[in-house]
Design a protein around this motif. Structure first.
Motif, mmCIF file in Angstrom:
data_model
loop_
_atom_site.group_PDB
_atom_site.id
_atom_site.type_symbol
_atom_site.label_atom_id
_atom_site.label_comp_id
_atom_site.label_asym_id
_atom_site.label_seq_id
_atom_site.Cartn_x
_atom_site.Cartn_y
_atom_site.Cartn_z
ATOM 1 N N GLY A 9 -9.477 28.958 -16.122
ATOM 2 C CA GLY A 9 -11.040 29.451 -16.390
ATOM 3 C C GLY A 9 -12.137 29.822 -14.774
ATOM 4 O O GLY A 9 -12.189 29.975 -14.266
ATOM 5 N N SER A 10 -12.865 30.323 -15.143
ATOM 6 C CA SER A 10 -14.358 31.122 -14.180
ATOM 7 C C SER A 10 -15.118 30.431 -14.517
ATOM 8 O O SER A 10 -15.939 31.130 -16.288
ATOM 9 N N HIS A 68 -15.994 13.211 -17.205
ATOM 10 C CA HIS A 68 -15.015 13.412 -16.572
ATOM 11 C C HIS A 68 -14.486 13.114 -15.128
ATOM 12 O O HIS A 68 -12.776 13.843 -15.096
ATOM 13 N N ARG A 82 -10.966 14.353 -16.008
ATOM 14 C CA ARG A 82 -10.065 13.832 -17.655
ATOM 15 C C ARG A 82 -9.841 15.382 -18.073
ATOM 16 O O ARG A 82 -11.659 16.268 -18.718
ATOM 17 N N LEU A 84 -10.706 17.375 -21.726
ATOM 18 C CA LEU A 84 -11.615 16.754 -22.759
ATOM 19 C C LEU A 84 -11.441 17.939 -23.999
ATOM 20 O O LEU A 84 -11.176 19.091 -23.473
HETATM 21 C C1 PZK Z 1 -13.916 22.978 -19.733
HETATM 22 N N1 PZK Z 1 -15.757 24.531 -19.053
HETATM 23 C C2 PZK Z 1 -16.703 24.831 -18.766
HETATM 24 C C3 PZK Z 1 -16.642 25.438 -16.625
HETATM 25 C C4 PZK Z 1 -15.022 27.215 -15.242
HETATM 26 C C5 PZK Z 1 -15.431 26.443 -16.779
HETATM 27 N N2 PZK Z 1 -13.270 17.781 -18.806
HETATM 28 C C6 PZK Z 1 -13.200 19.119 -19.157
HETATM 29 N N3 PZK Z 1 -12.425 19.188 -20.199
HETATM 30 C C7 PZK Z 1 -11.922 21.260 -21.011
HETATM 31 N N4 PZK Z 1 -12.404 21.439 -20.465
HETATM 32 C C8 PZK Z 1 -13.704 21.277 -20.021
HETATM 33 C C9 PZK Z 1 -13.854 20.312 -18.709
HETATM 34 C C10 PZK Z 1 -15.014 20.381 -18.205
HETATM 35 N N5 PZK Z 1 -15.762 20.440 -17.409
HETATM 36 C C11 PZK Z 1 -15.565 23.158 -18.978
HETATM 37 N N6 PZK Z 1 -14.676 25.025 -20.064
HETATM 38 C C12 PZK Z 1 -13.811 24.510 -19.851
HETATM 39 C C13 PZK Z 1 -16.377 25.573 -16.914
HETATM 40 C C14 PZK Z 1 -16.541 25.186 -14.681
HETATM 41 C C15 PZK Z 1 -15.687 27.019 -14.175
HETATM 42 F F1 PZK Z 1 -14.294 28.456 -15.165
#
Ligand code: PZK
Length: 287
Positions: A9-10, A68, A82, A84
């Motif tokens: 992701g970004s 997290h 972590r 989530l």
């Molecule tokens: C998660 N994002 C947004 C943030 C990006 C994208 N601990 C977690 N577990 C699962 N998913 C996420 C997280 C966190 N934090 C956060 N998308 C998914 C995001 C920063 C950069 F590219």
């Protein structure tokens, strides 16, 4: 960054990688956005300042809610987290009336269903902090929603929990920051659930990108406040007559240096630590 990490992701200024089934790597770049546009010039160490501040707050709020954060990497800009199940809600707390809250109040007299007194001005302190949830927009701005809509999205019990925890987090950090000359006007949290359904704070916490930091000694309600970190860059951009559509302008060296100094100042005032000590060993913020 490990060779085995898959990009998943970004954000505008951050990247997210998968380390394994249970862990993500969150990397904060030195990119800066202003007027919603990411500029071509980076602010050296901005990502380290934000990562260090976020870890500082995670370490100090873990009795309020678990988070997290698993580890800080030696580069100071990467955190192992972590993984989530994220809730589909932006959890915003406002102690002051500005930004989209001020716009909504001007139009309707209310923010996310909180009816407010008449006659409030831009940047006024609210009689008490309010929880003003929003939905995550894929692009463009998040949309403020009322508590009924938010409770539909996550369930009433979970809504009550994120509201209570968000207000507690804001109360703790805003009191701490105010003692150090920084007003935390508002802030945004993102929560997730762990494997057994416990609420966990994710994303970043109390950074200048997720919060509005105002210098307390310049606070003057009735107008938009100068931003502790970004005002340098905004003021420069305003001198250019730029129309605020991409691409953004390059920043001259003195604007970069002034901006970096403000980020470092925010870090040092809030944490009470030398930023150089953080660069030498990021774990100093964990106390
Ligand atoms: C998660 N994002 C947004 C943030 C990006 C994208 N601990 C977690 N577990 C699962 N998913 C996420 C997280 C966190 N934090 C956060 N998308 C998914 C995001 C920063 C950069 F590219």
């Amino acid at each position: 960054m490990p060779e085995t990490a898959t990009h998943v992701g970004s954000g505008k200024v951050r990247e997210l990688y998968e380390l394994d089934d249970d862990r993500l790597l969150l990397v904060a770049s030195d990119r800066i956005s202003t007027f919603d546009v990411v500029l071509p010039t980076e602010i050296p160490d901005k990502g380290r300042v934000l990562t260090g501040l976020s870890a500082f707050w995670f370490a100090r709020t873990r009795e309020i809610v678990p988070n997290h954060l698993l580890a800080l990497r030696a580069d100071g800009r990467s955190t192992e987290c972590r993984r989530l199940e994220m809730l589909p809600l932006e959890c915003v707390v406002r102690g002051y009336l500005t930004g989209s809250g001020w716009k909504d109040y001007e139009a309707t007299g209310a923010v996310c269903g909180h009816q407010l007194a008449e006659g409030l001005r831009d940047s006024d302190k609210l009689p008490e902090p309010i929880f003003t949830p929003a939905t995550k927009a894929q692009e463009g701005h998040d949309e403020n929603i009322d508590r009924a809509r938010a409770a539909e999205l996550v369930g009433q019990e979970r809504f009550d929990e994120v509201e209570r925890v968000s207000l507690e987090l804001y109360g703790f950090a805003s009191a701490y920051a105010a003692e150090r000359g920084i007003l935390l006007a508002d802030t945004k949290f993102e929560f997730g659930l762990d494997e057994v359904g416990r609420l966990v704070l994710g994303d970043e916490a109390f950074t200048p990108d997720s919060s509005r930091f105002w210098p307390a000694d310049e606070y003057e309600p009735g107008r938009p406040q100068p931003s502790f970190d970004k005002q340098f860059v905004r003021d420069y951009c305003e001198t250019l007559g730029w129309d605020k559509t991409p691409p953004g302008p390059d920043l001259p060296d003195e604007v970069v240096a002034g901006s970096r100094a403000r980020y470092v100042e925010a870090f040092e005032r809030l944490t009470g630590l030398d930023f150089d000590a953080y660069l030498a060993d990021p774990d100093v913020v964990l106390g």
